[in-house]
Design a protein around this motif. Structure first.
Motif, PDB file in Angstrom:
ATOM      1  N   TRP A 126       0.852  -1.204   0.000  1.00  0.00           N
ATOM      2  CA  TRP A 126       0.000   0.000   0.000  1.00  0.00           C
ATOM      3  C   TRP A 126       0.886   1.251   0.000  1.00  0.00           C
ATOM      4  O   TRP A 126       0.631   2.196  -0.756  1.00  0.00           O
ATOM      5  CB  TRP A 126      -0.917  -0.020   1.223  1.00  0.00           C
ATOM      6  CG  TRP A 126      -1.757   1.219   1.357  1.00  0.00           C
ATOM      7  CD1 TRP A 126      -1.413   2.400   1.936  1.00  0.00           C
ATOM      8  CD2 TRP A 126      -3.089   1.409   0.858  1.00  0.00           C
ATOM      9  NE1 TRP A 126      -2.436   3.305   1.845  1.00  0.00           N
ATOM     10  CE2 TRP A 126      -3.482   2.727   1.184  1.00  0.00           C
ATOM     11  CE3 TRP A 126      -3.991   0.592   0.187  1.00  0.00           C
ATOM     12  CZ2 TRP A 126      -4.736   3.235   0.869  1.00  0.00           C
ATOM     13  CZ3 TRP A 126      -5.244   1.113  -0.140  1.00  0.00           C
ATOM     14  CH2 TRP A 126      -5.604   2.409   0.198  1.00  0.00           C
ATOM     15  N   TYR A 169      -2.352   6.008   6.829  1.00  0.00           N
ATOM     16  CA  TYR A 169      -3.445   5.183   6.305  1.00  0.00           C
ATOM     17  C   TYR A 169      -4.032   4.229   7.337  1.00  0.00           C
ATOM     18  O   TYR A 169      -5.029   3.561   7.068  1.00  0.00           O
ATOM     19  CB  TYR A 169      -3.005   4.403   5.061  1.00  0.00           C
ATOM     20  CG  TYR A 169      -1.979   3.317   5.259  1.00  0.00           C
ATOM     21  CD1 TYR A 169      -2.333   2.048   5.710  1.00  0.00           C
ATOM     22  CD2 TYR A 169      -0.645   3.554   4.969  1.00  0.00           C
ATOM     23  CE1 TYR A 169      -1.391   1.054   5.870  1.00  0.00           C
ATOM     24  CE2 TYR A 169       0.308   2.568   5.126  1.00  0.00           C
ATOM     25  CZ  TYR A 169      -0.064   1.318   5.576  1.00  0.00           C
ATOM     26  OH  TYR A 169       0.871   0.330   5.731  1.00  0.00           O
ATOM     27  N   TRP A 183      -6.860   5.499   5.090  1.00  0.00           N
ATOM     28  CA  TRP A 183      -6.751   5.079   3.688  1.00  0.00           C
ATOM     29  C   TRP A 183      -7.808   5.716   2.807  1.00  0.00           C
ATOM     30  O   TRP A 183      -7.617   5.849   1.592  1.00  0.00           O
ATOM     31  CB  TRP A 183      -6.850   3.558   3.602  1.00  0.00           C
ATOM     32  CG  TRP A 183      -8.146   3.001   4.126  1.00  0.00           C
ATOM     33  CD1 TRP A 183      -8.440   2.704   5.423  1.00  0.00           C
ATOM     34  CD2 TRP A 183      -9.318   2.700   3.372  1.00  0.00           C
ATOM     35  NE1 TRP A 183      -9.728   2.229   5.534  1.00  0.00           N
ATOM     36  CE2 TRP A 183     -10.294   2.214   4.284  1.00  0.00           C
ATOM     37  CE3 TRP A 183      -9.646   2.777   2.028  1.00  0.00           C
ATOM     38  CZ2 TRP A 183     -11.556   1.814   3.889  1.00  0.00           C
ATOM     39  CZ3 TRP A 183     -10.912   2.383   1.621  1.00  0.00           C
ATOM     40  CH2 TRP A 183     -11.851   1.910   2.539  1.00  0.00           C
TER      41      TRP A 183
END
Length: 682
Positions: free
Chosen positions: A175, A186, A191
Motif C-alpha cells: 500500500w 493510512y 486510507w
C-alpha cells in the motif's frame, strides 16, 4: 538361558534388570564380551531371521560402530551418553523405518581389575520423529511466510489487514509503495483519503455493509490516487478470518484493473452510442443522446453545435454561424439551454477546428477560458462552473464538418486524455451513417419548413386585441404538411381568424393548402356573409381544384358588439375552438358544426354567434395538438382544456408556447395554433 553371561563369576545379580522397560546389555573384559542382555534389549536388537546368535551379532555391531566409545568407558570409567541418535544400519533391517535411540555407557566392576561396560538403551523413535516433524513444519511455515512477504514486497497488488470492525490494523508495504501513504497516515480509516472523492461515499457504504453482515466475500471497485499522481481503478476483494465462529480480522487485496476498466468502459460507451443512434431519427434527439453518453463518463459538460452557415470551409477569412442543438451536464451543474445560434468570427477556435478537421484540446486555469475558444453564449457557463479544459471535436460526415462537439472538464477533474479523444472519434465514426441520414433529413425538413412559413402570414396588428400564431412542424416528417392558419382584417374593420388542415403530408397537400387559403381570403373579402355561407361557397369552389382534396376548417369573425365583442364562427369537420375566460374557465364552442370540406354537401353550413367576455382568449388549433393514437378525441380535448385554464393570466404568446411545450404530442403531425386575446373589462 534367561540372560547372556549369567555365569555367577562376577558375583553381580543382573536378573533384577530383566523386567526393566529399557534395553540393558553388559560386556566384560577389554574385548567387550557380551555377558548379559535383558528381554527389552533382545527384542530390540536380535536378528529377525534368527540365523545369527545375539553374542555374535553384538560383537560385530560394537566392533563396527561403537568400539571407541566402549574402549573409552572401559579404560577411563567416564560415561558416554548419546541422545536421539539414529540406529546404524544393520543387516536384516534394511528397508525398515529409521529408528532413534538414546544410549548411556558406563563402567561396571566385577571384581579387582575385572570390569566391563553397562549399556542402557532407550528407543525414542516416536518422540524424535514427532519433534522433527514439528520442527520441519515450523521451518516450512517460516519459509512460506518469508516467501509470502517477499512476494508482497514485489507484487503490483496491495494486500491489507483490518480489525474485525474494518479498521486497517497492520502495516502494508505494498500500500505504501503504490499510494505513497505512510503507515501513520493510512492506519484506521486514513486510507479513505486516497480514494477518489466521488467514489468515497459508495466505498464507505459498501465496506460498512460487508463488515456489518460478515459477508463471505466483499468485492468493490474504486479509484485510488497513486504515488505517481492521478487516479487508477482498483478491484477490492476481502474475506473475513473467523475463529470459533467469530470474525477476528479481515484480509483483503486491491488489484489494479485500470486497463480492464478502460476497455470495458470503452465498449460500454460505444454500445450506448450505437443504441442511441439506431433508435432515433431526429438529428436533435440523436445529438442529445450522444451528449448524454459523453456526460458524465468523459466530461462534466457537453454541447453539440451544428455548423449552419459556412460558405467555404477552406477559406480562413469566412465567418460562419453555429447552432447549438444539444447539451448535457453532470449532476450538480446547470445544463445550458439546448438551443442557441451565434455568428462567429473567422479567427474563432471553432473555425480552426472545422477548416482543419482536427480536434483541439485546450487546458487553462480553473474558470478562465481563453477568448475566442467557444461561442460567446457558452463562455459564462465555463467561468461559472470552474472549467479547466475544453475539447473541440469536429464531426466529419460525408466529407464535410456539419457539427462540432464541445466537451468540458471542470473543477478537479483532469483534462481529457488521448485515449478519450480516440474513443470520441470512434463513437462518432460508428454513428456516421445514422448521422448522415439525420442530417439529410433535417436539411430536407428545413427546406420544407421554409416553404411552409412562406405560405403562412403574420397575424395583423389590431388595436385593443392581441393575435399570436405558432406553427410546429412534425419532427418525423421531412415534407411540408397541410396545416395552416390565417388572420386578416375585412374591409369593414372586422378581424378574421382561420385555421385549417388539408389531408396529406406532402407537396400536394401544401399546394392545396395555399390554394384554399387564397380562395377563402378572396371569398371573405368579397362579401360580408356569415361564416357558414363563406364555407359553403368555399366547398363549391373546391370543385375546381385538380384531384380529390379534403380539408377541415374553422372560420371566425370577432365583431364589436356594444361595449364588448362577439364571435361569429363556423366549423367544417375541425376540432372545436376553445374559449378561456379571464378567470380561468374554459369550454369548447361546438354548436356550428358541419362536414369537412371537399365532400358533396348541398345544404347551407351552420353559423353561430357567441358573446366573448372581456379579457378572454380564443384558441383555434389543428388536431396534432390533441390527437393521440388509440385515444378518443374527447380525452385530448379535455387535456387541452385542463392545460389552458391555468394559463388564462399569462400573456397570449406564453399561453401558446406553454400549450405547445406542455401537452404530450406524438410528433407525427404538424401543429398550428392561433389565439386572440381580448382587452380586459373597461
Amino acid at each position: 538361558m534367561g540372560a547372556v553371561g549369567q555365569d555367577g563369576e562376577s558375583g553381580l545379580a543382573f536378573e533384577t534388570l530383566d523386567p526393566a522397560p529399557v534395553g540393558v546389555a553388559v560386556t566384560r573384559g577389554p574385548d567387550h564380551r557380551l555377558v548379559y542382555t535383558n528381554a527389552m534389549y533382545r527384542s530390540q536388537f536380535s536378528d529377525p531371521s534368527g540365523r545369527v546368535p545375539l553374542e555374535e551379532a553384538f560383537a560385530g555391531f560394537v566392533r563396527r560402530h561403537y568400539r571407541r566409545q566402549f574402549d573409552h568407558v572401559y579404560a577411563t570409567g567416564e560415561p558416554v551418553v548419546t541422545a536421539a541418535e539414529p540406529e546404524p544400519s544393520r543387516k536384516g533391517r534394511r528397508g525398515d523405518r529409521e529408528r532413534y535411540f538414546t544410549r548411556s555407557l558406563s563402567r561396571v566392576v566385577f571384581g579387582p581389575g575385572d570390569h566391563g561396560v553397562l549399556a542402557v538403551v532407550t528407543e525414542v523413535t516416536e518422540q524424535t520423529t514427532t519433534a522433527r516433524r514439528v520442527t520441519a513444519l515450523a521451518e516450512e511455515r517460516r519459509r512460506i511466510l518469508r516467501r509470502y512477504e517477499s512476494l508482497i514486497r514485489v507484487s503490483a497488488d496491495i494486500v491489507w489487514v483490518t480489525s474485525r470492525d474494518g479498521y486497517v490494523s497492520e502495516p502494508s508495504p505494498s500500500w505504501e509503495r503504490i499510494t505513497g501513504q505512510p503507515w501513520e497516515a493510512y492506519r484506521g480509516q486514513g486510507w479513505l483519503r486516497t480514494v477518489h472523492p466521488d467514489d468515497r461515499p459508495a466505498t464507505v457504504r459498501s465496506w460498512a455493509r460487508a463488515v456489518g453482515r460478515a459477508t463471505e466475500l466483499w468485492e468493490h471497485v474504486y479509484r485510488l490516487r497513486t504515488a505517481a499522481g492521478g487516479y487508477r481503478h482498483f478491484q477490492l476483494r476481502a474475506v473475513p478470518i473467523c475463529e470459533d465462529g467469530e470474525v477476528v480480522e479481515w484480509v483483503g487485496s486491491s488489484i489494479d484493473v485500470e486497463q480492464q476498466w478502460q476497455e470495458q468502459r470503452r465498449q460500454r460507451l460505444l454500445d450506448r452510442a450505437a443504441i442511441a443512434t439506431a433508435q432515433l431519427r431526429s438529428l436533435e434527439e440523436m445529438l442529445g443522446a450522444l451528449a448524454d453518453v459523453i456526460v458524465p463518463e468523459l466530461g462534466d459538460g457537453c454541447g453539440v453545435y451544428l455548423v449552419t452557415d459556412l460558405i467555404d470551409q477552406g477559406d480562413d477569412s469566412t465567418p460562419y454561424v453555429v447552432e447549438r442543438l444539444a447539451t448535457a451536464a453532470r449532476s450538480g451543474l446547470v445544463r445550458l439551454p439546448p438551443y442557441s445560434e451565434e455568428r462567429l468570427p473567422a479567427g474563432n477556435a471553432f473555425a480552426t477546428v472545422v477548416r482543419h478537421r482536427r480536434p483541439l484540446l485546450k487546458t487553462f486555469p480553473t474558470g478562465s477560458p481563453p477568448p475566442d475558444l467557444v461561442p460567446r453564449g457558452t463562455r459564462p457557463w465555463l467561468e461559472a462552473n470552474d472549467a479547466n479544459g475544453v475539447l473541440l471535436l469536429p464531426v466529419v460526415v460525408d466529407g464535410t464538418v456539419p457539427a462540432v462537439v464541445c466537451v468540458v472538464t471542470c473543477g478537479s477533474r483532469p483534462a481529457l486524455r488521448r485515449a478519450d479523444i480516440s474513443l470520441l472519434n470512434r463513437m462518432f465514426e460508428n454513428a456516421h451513417d445514422a448521422l448522415s441520414r439525420a442530417i439529410r433529413f433535417q436539411r430536407a425538413q428545413q427546406i420544407a419548413l421554409a416553404l411552409q412559413y412562406s405560405l403562412l402570414a403574420e397575424p395583423p396588428q389590431v388595436p385593443g386585441m392581441q393575435i399570436v400564431a405558432r406553427y410546429r412542424a412534425s419532427p418525423s416528417a421531412a415534407e411540408v404538411g397541410g396545416d395552416w392558419y390565417d388572420s386578416f382584417v375585412l374591409p369593414d374593420g372586422v378581424p378574421v381568424l382561420v385555421i385549417g388542415d388539408v389531408a396529406g403530408h406532402d407537396l400536394n397537400a401544401a399546394v392545396a393548402m395555399s390554394q384554399l387559403r387564397n380562395m377563402l381570403r378572396a371569398l371573405a373579402m368579397d362579401r360580408r356573409e356569415p361564416p357558414g355561407e363563406i364555407l359553403t361557397r368555399l366547398n363549391v369552389a373546391m370543385e375546381s381544384l385538380s384531384g380529390e382534396v379534403t380539408a377541415t376548417c374553422v372560420y371566425a369573425r370577432v365583431e364589436a358588439h356594444g361595449a364588448g365583442h362577439r364571435l361569429h364562427y363556423a366549423t367544417a369537420g375541425h376540432p372545436p375552438p376553445l374559449l378561456v375566460s379571464a378567470d380561468g374557465r374554459g369550454h369548447f364552442l361546438d354548436e356550428a358544426v358541419s362536414p369537412l370540406l371537399g365532400v358533396p354537401h348541398r345544404e347551407g353550413r351552420l353559423s353561430r354567434v357567441r358573446v366573448l367576455p372581456p379579457g378572454s382568449t380564443l384558441l383555434l388549433y389543428t388536431d396534432g395538438l390533441v390527437e393521440r393514437p388509440g385515444e378518443h378525441l374527447d380525452q385530448g380535448l379535455e387535456r387541452l382544456r385542463r392545460m389552458a385554464e391555468p394559463l388564462a393570466g399569462q400573456p397570449v404568446d406564453k399561453f401558446c408556447d406553454q400549450l405547445l411545450s406542455g401537452l404530450p404530442t406524438t410528433g407525427l403531425d404538424d401543429i398550428a395554433v392561433i389565439a386572440l386575446r381580448l382587452p380586459p373589462q373597461g
